[in-house]
Design a protein around this motif. Structure first.
Motif, short mmCIF file in Angstrom:
data_model
loop_
_atom_site.label_atom_id
_atom_site.label_comp_id
_atom_site.label_asym_id
_atom_site.label_seq_id
_atom_site.Cartn_x
_atom_site.Cartn_y
_atom_site.Cartn_z
N ILE A 50 -15.87 2.10 -6.63
CA ILE A 50 -14.48 2.33 -7.05
C ILE A 50 -14.38 2.26 -8.57
O ILE A 50 -13.79 3.13 -9.22
CB ILE A 50 -13.54 1.30 -6.41
CG1 ILE A 50 -13.45 1.52 -4.89
CG2 ILE A 50 -12.15 1.39 -7.03
CD1 ILE A 50 -12.67 0.44 -4.17
N LYS B 50 -8.16 -0.78 -5.23
CA LYS B 50 -8.20 0.60 -4.72
C LYS B 50 -7.13 1.47 -5.36
O LYS B 50 -7.20 2.70 -5.27
CB LYS B 50 -8.03 0.59 -3.20
CG LYS B 50 -9.25 0.08 -2.45
CD LYS B 50 -9.05 0.14 -0.95
CE LYS B 50 -10.31 -0.30 -0.22
NZ LYS B 50 -10.15 -0.26 1.26
N ASN B 51 -6.13 0.87 -5.99
CA ASN B 51 -5.05 1.63 -6.60
C ASN B 51 -5.08 1.62 -8.12
O ASN B 51 -4.09 1.94 -8.77
CB ASN B 51 -3.70 1.09 -6.11
CG ASN B 51 -3.37 1.56 -4.70
OD1 ASN B 51 -2.85 2.65 -4.51
ND2 ASN B 51 -3.68 0.72 -3.73
N ARG C 185 1.21 4.07 -2.94
CA ARG C 185 0.79 5.45 -2.63
C ARG C 185 1.90 6.45 -2.89
O ARG C 185 1.66 7.53 -3.46
CB ARG C 185 0.34 5.52 -1.17
CG ARG C 185 -0.06 6.91 -0.70
CD ARG C 185 -0.62 6.87 0.71
NE ARG C 185 0.30 6.23 1.64
CZ ARG C 185 1.33 6.86 2.23
NH1 ARG C 185 1.56 8.14 1.97
NH2 ARG C 185 2.11 6.23 3.08
N LYS D 264 0.83 -1.21 0.00
CA LYS D 264 0.00 0.00 0.00
C LYS D 264 0.86 1.25 0.00
O LYS D 264 0.61 2.20 -0.77
CB LYS D 264 -0.92 0.00 1.22
CG LYS D 264 -1.97 -1.08 1.25
CD LYS D 264 -2.78 -0.99 2.52
CE LYS D 264 -3.81 -2.11 2.63
NZ LYS D 264 -4.56 -2.04 3.91
N ASP E 201 -15.15 -4.50 1.87
CA ASP E 201 -14.31 -4.26 0.70
C ASP E 201 -15.04 -4.66 -0.58
O ASP E 201 -14.95 -3.97 -1.60
CB ASP E 201 -13.00 -5.04 0.81
CG ASP E 201 -12.06 -4.45 1.85
OD1 ASP E 201 -12.15 -3.24 2.10
OD2 ASP E 201 -11.24 -5.20 2.41
N SER F 178 -17.61 -2.15 -1.72
CA SER F 178 -17.08 -0.87 -2.23
C SER F 178 -16.64 -0.96 -3.68
O SER F 178 -16.37 0.07 -4.31
CB SER F 178 -15.90 -0.42 -1.36
OG SER F 178 -14.77 -1.26 -1.55
N THR G 52 -7.82 -6.34 -2.61
CA THR G 52 -8.40 -5.06 -2.18
C THR G 52 -7.44 -3.91 -2.45
O THR G 52 -7.83 -2.85 -2.94
CB THR G 52 -8.76 -5.11 -0.69
OG1 THR G 52 -9.67 -6.19 -0.46
CG2 THR G 52 -9.40 -3.82 -0.24
N THR G 53 -6.16 -4.13 -2.13
CA THR G 53 -5.15 -3.10 -2.37
C THR G 53 -5.05 -2.77 -3.86
O THR G 53 -4.96 -1.60 -4.25
CB THR G 53 -3.77 -3.57 -1.86
OG1 THR G 53 -3.85 -3.75 -0.45
CG2 THR G 53 -2.69 -2.55 -2.18
#
Length: 397
Positions: A270, A231-232, A207, A203, A263, A266, A227-228
Motif C-alpha cells: 500500500i 488503505k485510504n 470512499r 469506510k 492487513d 499488505s 487498517t481503514t
C-alpha cells in the motif's frame, strides 16, 4: 528553602509492573528536597492523567524498567523554592513534563519549566496531549494549507488539539468519534466532517466523500480503524501513529497491534503504490521541541485561539467529580461529590470530608483511581482506559 514548607511530602511510586494502575502504585512519604543551583521546587496544583501512565507502569514503553519508580508525566503548579542560579522566581506559575508528577511537590531543572500566566487546569492538557498533536503534525505529518487531515479519537485528550492545530494550518479536518455529543463537540472545535462511527461507516464516508484519499492521518486507535486509515491514504499521504488504544487494556508487555496478520502484510505494498509513509511518534524523542511548542500552545490558549477542554466526570455515577484533592497528610485527601459516595471500603464521603480520617493511607491511592470515573463528551469511561485527560486538584494548607 522557605520555612513554611513541610519536612516531608507524599508521592505515588510504582512498586510493580502491571496494567492495573491501582495495583502498580503505592503512596510513599519522602523528605522534602532542597533545590540545587539550577533547580526549582514546584508545589503541584494540577496533574494530568494519561493513557501513558498505564503503559509506563505496565512496562510497555520500557520492558526493561524495574520498580520502584516515580509515576505521572505532567503538572501545573507554582514555584515554592528556587536555586540561586535558576531564572524562575518563587511564586511563578509553571507547567512541566517530568517523570514523577503524581506528587505533592516536584523538583525539576529550571530550564525545563514553562512559565504560565496563571495556575489553571486549562494548561494541563497542553503539556503532553497538546504538544503531541502539534509537534507530530508539524514535524512528522508536515501538514500544509489545503490538505485533508483525519484525526481518530478526535474528541479525546490529544485529538481535540490535533483537530484545532490542523484547522489553524488551513486544513480540511475529518474527526472520528463515538457519540452525537462528541459530534457536536468536534463541530465546536471547527472540525469539518465529524464521523460518529457508531452510526456511520468510516469506510463508506471516506470512499464516497473523499475519493482522492487522506493527506495526513493522526491515528491513536489501532486495529480496524488503523487498517481503514492506511488503505485510504492519498498519494504521498502520511500516517502518524501516536497510540494504540485497542491494546491498552491487554496484559502483555509492549504495545501490540490488534490488526489482522493479512492487513499488516499488505502495508508495504500500500505504501509503495502510493509513495506514502507511516511513522510512529513518541513525544520524548522530540524533547528539544517540547518547550517552544508548549509556550506557543499556552499563548494560543491564553488568548482564546485554542480551546483546552478538561473533564471532571460531571455525569459520572457517583456525582460530579470536582477533584481528588490532595494532600495525603497536610490538608487531607478530598473528593467532592454532589451526593454521598460509598467506597469499596465502606467509608462514606460527601462535601469536603477528609479521606485520611476514614480510610487507611494504604488504600488512598486505590480510592483516587478506582472511584474517579470520567466522561468524555457524554460517554462514561473508567479511568483504567484514561483516554481523556482529567485533572487531579492538589491543594495544601
Amino acid at each position: 528553602m522557605a520555612s513554611k514548607l513541610p519536612q516531608t511530602f507524599h508521592k505515588l511510586v510504582a512498586t510493580k509492573l502491571t496494567p492495573k494502575f491501582r495495583e502498580a502504585v503505592q503512596i510513599k512519604e519522602v523528605p522534602m528536597p532542597t533545590p540545587g543551583p539550577h533547580e526549582v521546587l514546584i508545589k503541584n496544583r494540577f496533574v494530568g492523567v494519561n493513557a501513558s501512565d498505564i503503559n509506563y507502569t505496565a512496562g510497555r514503553y520500557d520492558p526493561d524498567i524495574k520498580p520502584p519508580f516515580d509515576v505521572g508525566f505532567e503538572g501545573v503548579g507554582e514555584v515554592v523554592a528556587a536555586g540561586d542560579k535558576a531564572k524562575v522566581r518563587v511564586g511563578q506559575a509553571v507547567g512541566y513534563m517530568s517523570y514523577g508528577a503524581f506528587s505533592e511537590y516536584k523538583l525539576v531543572r529550571a530550564g525545563t519549566v514553562v512559565p504560565l500566566p496563571s495556575v489553571s487546569k486549562a494548561f494541563i492538557p497542553l503539556i503532553v496531549s497538546g504538544t503531541t498533536a502539534a509537534i507530530s503534525l508539524d514535524k512528522v505529518g508536515e501538514i500544509k494549507n489545503g490538505e485533508t487531515v483525519m484525526v481518530t479519537a478526535a474528541a479525546g485528550g490529544t485529538g481535540q488539539f490535533a483537530v484545532q492545530w490542523a484547522k489553524q494550518a488551513g486544513c480540511h479536518v475529518i474527526g472520528t468519534c463515538s457519540s452525537e455529543d462528541k459530534v457536536q463537540f468536534l463541530k465546536s472545535l471547527g472540525c469539518d466532517r465529524p464521523i460518529n462511527y457508531k452510526t456511520e461507516s468510516v469506510k463508506d464516508v471516506l470512499r464516497k466523500e473523499y475519493p482522492d484519499g487522506l493527506d495526513v492521518v493522526y491515528e491513536s486507535i489501532g486495529g480496524e480503524m488503523f487498517t481503514t486509515c492506511i488503505k485510504n491514504l492519498a498519494k504521498r499521504g502520511r500516517l502518524i501513529i501516536i497510540g494504540l488504544i485497542t491494546s491498552y487494556e491487554s496484559h502483555s508487555k509492549g504495545l501490540r497491534s490488534t490488526s489482522s496478520l493479512a492487513d499488516l502484510e499488505s502495508i508495504p505494498s500500500i505504501l509503495l503504490s502510493k509513495s506514502a509513509r507511516m511513522s510512529g511518534f513518541f513525544l520524548l524523542d522530540y524533547g528539544k521541541d517540547l518547550i517552544p511548542y508548549c509556550k506557543k500552545l499556552a499563548e494560543l490558549c491564553g488568548t482564546g485561539q485554542l480551546q483546552s477542554n478538561t473533564d471532571q466526570g460531571e455525569t459520572s455515577p457517583g456525582g460530579p467529580l470536582r477533584g481528588g484533592r490532595g494532600l495525603y497528610q497536610r490538608g487531607g485527601v478530598f473528593i467532592q461529590w454532589k451526593k454521598p459516595w460509598k467506597g469499596g471500603c465502606g467509608a462514606e464521603c460527601s462535601g469536603k470530608q477528609t479521606l485520611r480520617q476514614q480510610i487507611s493511607p494504604r488504600t488512598i491511592n486505590a480510592v483516587l483511581i478506582k472511584f474517579i470515573i470520567i466522561k468524555t463528551q457524554g460517554v462514561k469511561i473508567s479511568v483504567s482506559m484514561m483516554q481523556m485527560m482529567i485533572t487531579l486538584y492538589v491543594h495544601g494548607k
